[in-house]
Design a protein around this motif. Structure first.
Motif, short mmCIF file in Angstrom:
data_model
loop_
_atom_site.label_atom_id
_atom_site.label_comp_id
_atom_site.label_asym_id
_atom_site.label_seq_id
_atom_site.Cartn_x
_atom_site.Cartn_y
_atom_site.Cartn_z
N LYS A 225 0.85 -1.18 0.00
CA LYS A 225 0.00 0.00 0.00
C LYS A 225 0.89 1.24 0.00
O LYS A 225 1.95 1.22 0.64
CB LYS A 225 -0.89 0.01 1.25
CG LYS A 225 -1.77 -1.21 1.41
CD LYS A 225 -2.55 -1.18 2.73
CE LYS A 225 -1.65 -1.27 3.94
NZ LYS A 225 -2.38 -1.29 5.22
N PRO A 226 0.57 2.30 -0.67
CA PRO A 226 -0.72 2.64 -1.29
C PRO A 226 -0.86 2.21 -2.75
O PRO A 226 -1.78 2.69 -3.43
CB PRO A 226 -0.75 4.16 -1.18
CG PRO A 226 0.69 4.55 -1.36
CD PRO A 226 1.48 3.47 -0.64
N GLU A 227 0.03 1.37 -3.27
CA GLU A 227 -0.09 0.95 -4.66
C GLU A 227 -1.41 0.23 -4.88
O GLU A 227 -1.82 -0.61 -4.06
CB GLU A 227 1.08 0.03 -5.04
CG GLU A 227 2.43 0.70 -5.03
CD GLU A 227 2.53 1.84 -6.02
OE1 GLU A 227 1.99 1.69 -7.14
OE2 GLU A 227 3.12 2.88 -5.68
N GLY B 49 -2.14 -2.11 -6.78
CA GLY B 49 -1.99 -3.55 -6.91
C GLY B 49 -2.19 -4.30 -5.62
O GLY B 49 -2.68 -5.45 -5.62
N ALA B 50 -1.82 -3.69 -4.49
CA ALA B 50 -2.00 -4.35 -3.20
C ALA B 50 -3.49 -4.50 -2.88
O ALA B 50 -3.95 -5.58 -2.47
CB ALA B 50 -1.30 -3.55 -2.10
N PHE B 51 -4.24 -3.43 -3.07
CA PHE B 51 -5.68 -3.47 -2.79
C PHE B 51 -6.41 -4.39 -3.77
O PHE B 51 -7.32 -5.14 -3.37
CB PHE B 51 -6.26 -2.07 -2.85
CG PHE B 51 -5.71 -1.12 -1.83
CD1 PHE B 51 -6.16 -1.15 -0.52
CD2 PHE B 51 -4.70 -0.22 -2.17
CE1 PHE B 51 -5.63 -0.28 0.43
CE2 PHE B 51 -4.17 0.64 -1.22
CZ PHE B 51 -4.64 0.61 0.09
N LEU B 52 -5.99 -4.37 -5.01
CA LEU B 52 -6.64 -5.22 -6.01
C LEU B 52 -6.34 -6.69 -5.76
O LEU B 52 -7.17 -7.55 -6.04
CB LEU B 52 -6.20 -4.81 -7.42
CG LEU B 52 -6.60 -3.38 -7.83
CD1 LEU B 52 -6.09 -3.07 -9.23
CD2 LEU B 52 -8.11 -3.19 -7.75
N ALA B 53 -5.17 -6.98 -5.20
CA ALA B 53 -4.84 -8.37 -4.85
C ALA B 53 -5.79 -8.88 -3.77
O ALA B 53 -6.21 -10.05 -3.79
CB ALA B 53 -3.39 -8.47 -4.37
N ALA B 54 -6.15 -8.01 -2.82
CA ALA B 54 -7.11 -8.40 -1.78
C ALA B 54 -8.48 -8.67 -2.38
O ALA B 54 -9.16 -9.62 -2.00
CB ALA B 54 -7.18 -7.32 -0.70
N CYS B 55 -8.88 -7.83 -3.32
CA CYS B 55 -10.17 -8.05 -3.99
C CYS B 55 -10.15 -9.36 -4.77
O CYS B 55 -11.13 -10.13 -4.73
CB CYS B 55 -10.47 -6.89 -4.94
SG CYS B 55 -10.70 -5.29 -4.11
N ASP B 56 -9.05 -9.63 -5.45
CA ASP B 56 -8.93 -10.87 -6.22
C ASP B 56 -9.00 -12.08 -5.29
O ASP B 56 -9.61 -13.11 -5.65
CB ASP B 56 -7.61 -10.89 -6.98
CG ASP B 56 -7.59 -9.94 -8.16
OD1 ASP B 56 -8.68 -9.47 -8.56
OD2 ASP B 56 -6.50 -9.64 -8.67
N ALA B 57 -8.39 -11.98 -4.12
CA ALA B 57 -8.41 -13.10 -3.18
C ALA B 57 -9.83 -13.41 -2.73
O ALA B 57 -10.16 -14.56 -2.41
CB ALA B 57 -7.54 -12.78 -1.96
N LEU B 58 -10.68 -12.39 -2.70
CA LEU B 58 -12.08 -12.57 -2.31
C LEU B 58 -12.98 -12.87 -3.51
O LEU B 58 -14.16 -13.21 -3.33
CB LEU B 58 -12.58 -11.31 -1.61
CG LEU B 58 -11.94 -10.99 -0.25
CD1 LEU B 58 -12.27 -9.57 0.17
CD2 LEU B 58 -12.39 -11.98 0.81
N GLY B 59 -12.43 -12.71 -4.71
CA GLY B 59 -13.23 -12.92 -5.91
C GLY B 59 -14.29 -11.85 -6.10
O GLY B 59 -15.37 -12.12 -6.65
N LEU B 60 -13.99 -10.63 -5.66
CA LEU B 60 -14.95 -9.53 -5.73
C LEU B 60 -14.36 -8.34 -6.48
O LEU B 60 -13.14 -8.15 -6.52
CB LEU B 60 -15.34 -9.08 -4.32
CG LEU B 60 -16.06 -10.09 -3.44
CD1 LEU B 60 -16.24 -9.54 -2.03
CD2 LEU B 60 -17.42 -10.46 -4.04
N ALA B 61 -15.24 -7.54 -7.06
CA ALA B 61 -14.82 -6.31 -7.71
C ALA B 61 -14.49 -5.27 -6.64
O ALA B 61 -15.04 -5.31 -5.53
CB ALA B 61 -15.93 -5.79 -8.60
N PRO B 62 -13.58 -4.34 -6.91
CA PRO B 62 -13.24 -3.30 -5.92
C PRO B 62 -14.46 -2.56 -5.39
O PRO B 62 -14.50 -2.22 -4.19
CB PRO B 62 -12.32 -2.37 -6.71
CG PRO B 62 -11.68 -3.25 -7.73
CD PRO B 62 -12.75 -4.22 -8.13
N ALA B 63 -15.46 -2.32 -6.23
CA ALA B 63 -16.66 -1.59 -5.79
C ALA B 63 -17.49 -2.38 -4.79
O ALA B 63 -18.39 -1.82 -4.16
CB ALA B 63 -17.51 -1.23 -7.00
#
Length: 244
Positions: free
Chosen positions: A159-161, A163-177
């Motif tokens: 963080k704050p990149e 990619g870090a936050f998007l990796a968390a979303c990917d791990a949950l299988g959810l869109a950032p929104a």
């Protein structure tokens, strides 16, 4: 789009890192016979935190690995560049023993996790290492509350990149929104999560960032008891949520 999951920062968001660091370092300096070298334990802690921030910046930039930044924190703090890796590791581990003795969650953490348990999924994204945070969450008794625990040292991005936050979303299988991020730093957590497209919630507990004007994007709360309302959950804190 509905918020279906909350991703959490750990230090100074769930875990009272500032207090544990202060009390742990004070006890460590006393045990090591080093307190007399500083005007006070608070002055020593300010110096320790400055060095921690400097060495962490090197790690975040990819200049050193996680273990090296720990060793260099010790060498710089003690003013002893000649310390071997083993000596630096041993000194740091003695500090960790005192630090861990002061570990605790903030009092608003378990109530909000209970309130959101039936309505939202939960994960962790930390700018630390999995070894450190996995153990910490287990000792604090909340490890099983999170279905994914992601840390910068293993991700290779911090963080704050985005990619870090998007990796968390990917791990949950959810869109950032569909994901909210809760963290204590207005820029690293707050702006970073907002820029990545998550619902960003800045928990401002009146600490070192209390006087900071919030950047555009994150929502600012003073207690986790305010979080359910921002997620669309039942605002009667402690009541079962009806948010789907």
């Amino acid at each position: 789009m509905s918020i279906r999951a909350v991703v959490w920062d750990v230090d100074d968001t769930l875990f009272d890192y500032t207090t544990a660091d202060r009390e742990g370092m004070r006890a460590h300096l006393v045990a090591e016979g080093l307190l007399a070298g500083y005007g006070s334990a608070d002055e020593a802690l300010v110096r320790w935190r400055e060095i921690t921030d400097q060495q962490w910046a090197r790690f975040a930039a990819g200049e050193v690995d996680f273990v090296t930044q720990r060793r260099d924190r010790t060498r710089v703090f003690l003013g002893r560049s000649e310390l071997t890796d083993a000596e630096a590791d041993n000194w740091f581990q003695r500090y960790v023993t005192h630090y861990e003795a002061a570990w605790s969650l903030f009092p608003d953490v378990l109530p909000v996790l209970d309130a959101l348990a039936g309505s939202h999924r939960h994960a962790v994204l930390s700018n630390s290492s999995l070894t450190v945070q996995d153990r910490k969450l287990r000792v604090l008794g909340v490890h099983d509350r999170f279905e994914a625990i992601l840390c910068a040292a293993e991700l290779g991005v911090s963080k704050p990149e985005a990619g870090a936050f998007l990796a968390a979303c990917d791990a949950l299988g959810l869109a950032p929104a569909e994901v909210a991020y809760v963290g204590d730093h207005p820029e690293i957590d707050g702006r970073g999560a907002a820029d990545a497209g998550l619902l960003s919630v800045w928990i401002d507990r009146g600490g070192v960032h209390a006087a900071v004007d919030p950047p555009s994007g994150p929502r600012r709360i003073a207690s986790l008891s305010e979080l359910p309302a921002h997620l669309g959950a039942d605002t009667r804190f402690g009541a079962p949520s009806t948010f789907g």
